[in-house]
Design an enzyme around this catalytic site. Structure first.
Site, PDB file in Angstrom:
ATOM      1  N   SER A 250      39.133  36.702  30.499  1.00 39.36           N
ATOM      2  CA  SER A 250      39.300  35.534  30.287  1.00 39.36           C
ATOM      3  C   SER A 250      37.536  34.916  31.200  1.00 39.36           C
ATOM      4  CB  SER A 250      40.219  34.788  31.055  1.00 39.36           C
ATOM      5  OG  SER A 250      39.996  33.343  31.023  1.00 39.36           O
TER       6      SER A 250
ATOM      7  N   TYR B 235      45.542  35.480  38.987  1.00 41.97           N
ATOM      8  CA  TYR B 235      45.313  35.755  37.229  1.00 41.97           C
ATOM      9  C   TYR B 235      43.797  35.732  37.516  1.00 41.97           C
ATOM     10  CZ  TYR B 235      44.638  35.451  32.780  1.00 41.97           C
ATOM     11  OH  TYR B 235      44.258  35.523  30.969  1.00 41.97           O
TER      12      TYR B 235
END
Length: 266
Positions: free
Chosen positions: A131, A144
């Site tokens: 990501s 995250y």
């Protein structure tokens, strides 16, 4: 061409499901993996295998089943992952540990299971779906982001180590995509973020509003870009996919400038 065997985790929906469909259409032999094979009912694949990436034995058995059926695994796409959102002070450490078990340790387990099969053939590709959060930390998203920062390091180390055996490793860094990812994120996080007595309540509310308005890329367009990467003869260390211009700029800004901009818009 010699039909290539690709194993994709998290294949029941979103990126994983669409990658299975697109690669099968392109002539690949596709093994779709998910924690619950019932979720693979609508996934197009030559083999559907139950793999919970948090279970060592299930990972080993699932990878071996694919290898035993097709005699090789040419490509592994580590796609399984999810997010939990919170300020660092209010993190539920058990919840964060479970997320790391999927996003980080799950990738390590899959690499451990598949690498010996690739080494036998002296070739292979490992594609880790990371990501932009692995390069850019944002407010109330530290857990995250930490998992995706860790994935960057794991990918680079594996690339250096496995490259000696003809196995290429890369990490793809997507921006926001229109998948179930954000709906799952909401289920995992929004109740806690709506806690009015939290000292972070106003920050949480700004984040909730931002996510509602955030522009998300088409998953089909994103998958097409990923396939272009997968089919490259020589993989680079990392690739960015469906990333807005502002994020491309932020990644490369000096820390002090980046910090001011992130705080201003958070």
């Amino acid at each position: 061409m010699d039909e290539q065997v690709v194993l994709i985790t998290g294949a029941g929906k979103g990126v994983g499901k669409n990658l299975c469909t697109a690669l099968k259409k392109r002539g690949y032999i596709v093994a779709a993996a998910a924690r619950d094979t019932d979720s693979l009912e609508e996934t197009q694949a030559d083999m559907k295998v139950e793999i919970d990436v948090t279970d060592d034995e299930e990972v080993r058995a699932g990878a071996k089943a694919v290898y035993d059926k097709f005699g090789k695994i040419d490509i592994l796409v580590n796609n399984a992952g999810y997010s939990v959102r919170s300020a660092v002070e209010e993190m539920d450490t058990d919840q964060i540990a479970r997320m790391f078990d999927v996003n980080v340790y799950g990738v390590i387990r899959m690499i451990k299971a598949v690498s010996p099969f690739m080494r036998k053939c002296a070739k292979g590709k490992i594609i880790n779906i990371g990501s932009v959060s692995g390069r850019l930390t944002s407010v109330v998203n530290g857990g995250y982001c930490a998992s995706k920062h860790a994935l960057e390091a794991i990918s680079e180390a594996a690339r250096y180590e496995l490259g000696n055996f003809g196995i290429q490793v890369t990490v793809i860094e997507p921006g926001a995509m229109d998948t179930d990812f954000f709906r799952t994120l909401s289920v995992n996080s929004d109740d806690a973020m709506n806690n009015k007595i939290s000292p972070y309540y106003e920050i949480y509310q700004r984040d909730l509003r931002y996510r509602q308005l955030q522009k998300k890329a088409s998953v089909l367009n994103s998958v097409r870009q990923m396939i272009t990467i997968i089919e490259k003869k020589k993989l680079k260390v990392r690739y960015q996919v469906s990333l807005g211009i502002i994020f491309k700029i932020l990644i490369h800004l000096p820390d002090a400038v980046k910090e001011k901009l992130i705080l201003r818009f958070s």
